[in-house]
Design a protein around this motif. Sequence first.
Motif, PDB file in Angstrom:
ATOM      1  N   GLY A 120      40.957  34.766  34.136  1.00 31.18           N
ATOM      2  CA  GLY A 120      40.467  36.104  33.868  1.00 31.18           C
ATOM      3  C   GLY A 120      40.310  36.929  35.125  1.00 31.18           C
ATOM      4  O   GLY A 120      40.487  36.456  36.244  1.00 31.18           O
ATOM      5  N   PRO A 121      39.946  38.212  34.945  1.00 29.40           N
ATOM      6  CA  PRO A 121      39.817  39.121  36.090  1.00 29.40           C
ATOM      7  C   PRO A 121      38.710  38.670  37.048  1.00 29.40           C
ATOM      8  O   PRO A 121      37.697  38.101  36.639  1.00 29.40           O
ATOM      9  N   ALA A 122      38.926  38.947  38.327  1.00 26.01           N
ATOM     10  CA  ALA A 122      37.926  38.673  39.350  1.00 26.01           C
ATOM     11  C   ALA A 122      38.141  39.660  40.486  1.00 26.01           C
ATOM     12  O   ALA A 122      39.189  40.315  40.588  1.00 26.01           O
ATOM     13  N   LEU A 123      37.163  39.770  41.342  1.00 25.47           N
ATOM     14  CA  LEU A 123      37.239  40.619  42.523  1.00 25.47           C
ATOM     15  C   LEU A 123      37.579  39.731  43.710  1.00 25.47           C
ATOM     16  O   LEU A 123      36.862  38.780  44.013  1.00 25.47           O
ATOM     17  N   TYR A 124      38.698  40.031  44.381  1.00 24.26           N
ATOM     18  CA  TYR A 124      39.199  39.205  45.480  1.00 24.26           C
ATOM     19  C   TYR A 124      39.073  39.957  46.809  1.00 24.26           C
ATOM     20  O   TYR A 124      39.949  40.757  47.151  1.00 24.26           O
ATOM     21  N   PRO A 125      38.013  39.729  47.563  1.00 28.65           N
ATOM     22  CA  PRO A 125      37.935  40.292  48.908  1.00 28.65           C
ATOM     23  C   PRO A 125      38.679  39.377  49.879  1.00 28.65           C
ATOM     24  O   PRO A 125      38.430  38.175  49.923  1.00 28.65           O
ATOM     25  N   ALA A 126      39.613  39.927  50.643  1.00 25.05           N
ATOM     26  CA  ALA A 126      40.484  39.099  51.473  1.00 25.05           C
ATOM     27  C   ALA A 126      40.437  39.513  52.936  1.00 25.05           C
ATOM     28  O   ALA A 126      40.260  40.694  53.270  1.00 25.05           O
ATOM     29  N   LYS A 127      40.608  38.530  53.803  1.00 27.75           N
ATOM     30  CA  LYS A 127      40.781  38.787  55.233  1.00 27.75           C
ATOM     31  C   LYS A 127      42.122  39.478  55.438  1.00 27.75           C
ATOM     32  O   LYS A 127      43.095  39.200  54.732  1.00 27.75           O
ATOM     33  N   HIS A 128      42.190  40.378  56.433  1.00 24.12           N
ATOM     34  CA  HIS A 128      43.427  41.117  56.675  1.00 24.12           C
ATOM     35  C   HIS A 128      43.797  41.000  58.149  1.00 24.12           C
ATOM     36  O   HIS A 128      43.213  41.666  59.000  1.00 24.12           O
ATOM     37  N   GLY A 166      50.046  40.748  40.288  1.00 21.77           N
ATOM     38  CA  GLY A 166      49.996  42.209  40.208  1.00 21.77           C
ATOM     39  C   GLY A 166      48.604  42.773  40.128  1.00 21.77           C
ATOM     40  O   GLY A 166      48.298  43.531  39.200  1.00 21.77           O
ATOM     41  N   PRO A 167      47.742  42.462  41.098  1.00 21.37           N
ATOM     42  CA  PRO A 167      46.379  42.994  41.051  1.00 21.37           C
ATOM     43  C   PRO A 167      46.341  44.488  41.334  1.00 21.37           C
ATOM     44  O   PRO A 167      47.279  45.048  41.920  1.00 21.37           O
ATOM     45  N   ALA A 168      45.267  45.129  40.941  1.00 18.54           N
ATOM     46  CA  ALA A 168      44.999  46.493  41.386  1.00 18.54           C
ATOM     47  C   ALA A 168      44.460  46.388  42.807  1.00 18.54           C
ATOM     48  O   ALA A 168      43.525  45.635  43.069  1.00 18.54           O
ATOM     49  N   ILE A 169      45.067  47.121  43.738  1.00 14.93           N
ATOM     50  CA  ILE A 169      44.744  46.988  45.153  1.00 14.93           C
ATOM     51  C   ILE A 169      43.984  48.221  45.627  1.00 14.93           C
ATOM     52  O   ILE A 169      44.358  49.355  45.329  1.00 14.93           O
ATOM     53  N   VAL A 170      42.893  47.988  46.346  1.00 15.88           N
ATOM     54  CA  VAL A 170      42.111  49.087  46.904  1.00 15.88           C
ATOM     55  C   VAL A 170      42.821  49.602  48.151  1.00 15.88           C
ATOM     56  O   VAL A 170      43.085  48.845  49.087  1.00 15.88           O
ATOM     57  N   LEU A 171      43.149  50.903  48.158  1.00 18.80           N
ATOM     58  CA  LEU A 171      43.892  51.525  49.259  1.00 18.80           C
ATOM     59  C   LEU A 171      43.061  52.605  49.931  1.00 18.80           C
ATOM     60  O   LEU A 171      42.228  53.260  49.296  1.00 18.80           O
ATOM     61  N   LYS A 172      43.326  52.823  51.227  1.00 18.50           N
ATOM     62  CA  LYS A 172      42.720  53.930  51.941  1.00 18.50           C
ATOM     63  C   LYS A 172      43.278  55.251  51.412  1.00 18.50           C
ATOM     64  O   LYS A 172      44.429  55.339  50.999  1.00 18.50           O
ATOM     65  N   GLN A 173      42.454  56.281  51.472  1.00 12.32           N
ATOM     66  CA  GLN A 173      42.848  57.599  50.990  1.00 12.32           C
ATOM     67  C   GLN A 173      44.117  58.105  51.678  1.00 12.32           C
ATOM     68  O   GLN A 173      44.994  58.682  51.030  1.00 12.32           O
ATOM     69  N   GLU A 174      44.235  57.858  53.003  1.00  9.55           N
ATOM     70  CA  GLU A 174      45.387  58.396  53.717  1.00  9.55           C
ATOM     71  C   GLU A 174      46.703  57.802  53.225  1.00  9.55           C
ATOM     72  O   GLU A 174      47.746  58.465  53.278  1.00  9.55           O
ATOM     73  N   LEU A 175      46.687  56.557  52.742  1.00  8.57           N
ATOM     74  CA  LEU A 175      47.909  55.963  52.189  1.00  8.57           C
ATOM     75  C   LEU A 175      48.249  56.590  50.837  1.00  8.57           C
ATOM     76  O   LEU A 175      49.417  56.832  50.530  1.00  8.57           O
ATOM     77  N   ALA A 193      41.474  48.939  35.356  1.00 10.45           N
ATOM     78  CA  ALA A 193      42.293  47.770  35.701  1.00 10.45           C
ATOM     79  C   ALA A 193      41.714  46.506  35.088  1.00 10.45           C
ATOM     80  O   ALA A 193      42.437  45.672  34.528  1.00 10.45           O
ATOM     81  N   VAL A 194      40.412  46.337  35.193  1.00  9.88           N
ATOM     82  CA  VAL A 194      39.765  45.146  34.642  1.00  9.88           C
ATOM     83  C   VAL A 194      39.915  45.098  33.127  1.00  9.88           C
ATOM     84  O   VAL A 194      40.100  44.030  32.538  1.00  9.88           O
ATOM     85  N   ALA A 195      39.881  46.267  32.486  1.00  3.73           N
ATOM     86  CA  ALA A 195      39.969  46.326  31.026  1.00  3.73           C
ATOM     87  C   ALA A 195      41.287  45.771  30.500  1.00  3.73           C
ATOM     88  O   ALA A 195      41.349  45.293  29.365  1.00  3.73           O
ATOM     89  N   VAL A 196      42.342  45.824  31.324  1.00  2.99           N
ATOM     90  CA  VAL A 196      43.635  45.279  30.888  1.00  2.99           C
ATOM     91  C   VAL A 196      43.905  43.916  31.524  1.00  2.99           C
ATOM     92  O   VAL A 196      45.030  43.421  31.503  1.00  2.99           O
ATOM     93  N   GLY A 197      42.877  43.309  32.092  1.00  5.60           N
ATOM     94  CA  GLY A 197      42.993  41.937  32.568  1.00  5.60           C
ATOM     95  C   GLY A 197      43.495  41.760  33.982  1.00  5.60           C
ATOM     96  O   GLY A 197      43.849  40.643  34.378  1.00  5.60           O
ATOM     97  N   ARG A 198      43.525  42.829  34.779  1.00  3.36           N
ATOM     98  CA  ARG A 198      44.031  42.715  36.152  1.00  3.36           C
ATOM     99  C   ARG A 198      42.917  42.325  37.122  1.00  3.36           C
ATOM    100  O   ARG A 198      41.759  42.726  36.959  1.00  3.36           O
ATOM    101  N   ALA A 199      43.293  41.569  38.145  1.00  8.28           N
ATOM    102  CA  ALA A 199      42.379  41.275  39.239  1.00  8.28           C
ATOM    103  C   ALA A 199      42.282  42.497  40.156  1.00  8.28           C
ATOM    104  O   ALA A 199      43.136  43.390  40.128  1.00  8.28           O
ATOM    105  N   ILE A 200      41.234  42.528  40.977  1.00  7.65           N
ATOM    106  CA  ILE A 200      41.044  43.586  41.962  1.00  7.65           C
ATOM    107  C   ILE A 200      41.130  42.955  43.349  1.00  7.65           C
ATOM    108  O   ILE A 200      40.402  42.001  43.654  1.00  7.65           O
ATOM    109  N   LEU A 201      42.019  43.476  44.195  1.00  8.49           N
ATOM    110  CA  LEU A 201      42.183  42.976  45.559  1.00  8.49           C
ATOM    111  C   LEU A 201      41.686  44.031  46.536  1.00  8.49           C
ATOM    112  O   LEU A 201      42.103  45.187  46.483  1.00  8.49           O
TER     113      LEU A 201
END
Length: 232
Positions: A73-81, A96-105, A142-150
């Motif tokens: 199931g969906p989870a929140l994945y905080p990752a080292k970069h 195919g997670p939903a990815i948190v992006l910076k505004q400038e991108l 994103a979570v409502a359709v079963g996607r993870a959050i990265l």
Amino acid sequence: MGGVRVVIALRNLVFACIFYPVSLFFAASAPVAAFIGQSAMIDHATRWTRFHNWATRVLLGITIRVEGTRPAGPALYPAKHQAMFETLALQALLDGPAIVLKQELADLPIWGWAARRYGAIVVDRDASARALRGMMRDAAAAVAVGRAILIFPEGTRVAPGEQPPLKPGFAGLYRMLKLPVVPVATDSGVVWPRKGLKRPGVITLRFGEVIPPGLDRAEIEARVHAAINVLD
């Protein structure tokens, strides 16, 4: 030693000559997939990231070692970069997670629109209340359709050994989404430095112990910070 460096340099050259032109094709055709719809855009991105993983393994001699397990199931994945590597490798690994992006991108012409169609969650560092509500709405969708959050909660790519504090956007997502958290540690920067040649080797992606929702901000940030930096 000099011969080894020459071989590594040649492998980097071959990688650049193959990966980047093919990536340009994927970037150029992304608007077509985005126009079709989100599912097509996710499939398009996944094909690109799988090609990246192939090119990394075959052309650069870099393999991936995945440690730990993911919850169903969906989870929140905080990752080292530490490198571009994990940005693409995790897209495929997390289906195919939903990815948190910076505004400038997200503001880049055409590409930003395609990223939003993919389902990217845009975070504005100077966020107004309205922008924060939009970020939370996109994450909930994103979570409502079963996607993870990265998310890359330190906010930027860092060199091995650097451990900056987490940005506040992570705690806000954690509090609102009420999802289990799976920290992801990596040591990619050792063989994939920001500057210089990429070197053959093994990159570890380690899924940490699942952290439950409902913790206070200080505790969740401390636990995530420690877990994503465990390979440093």
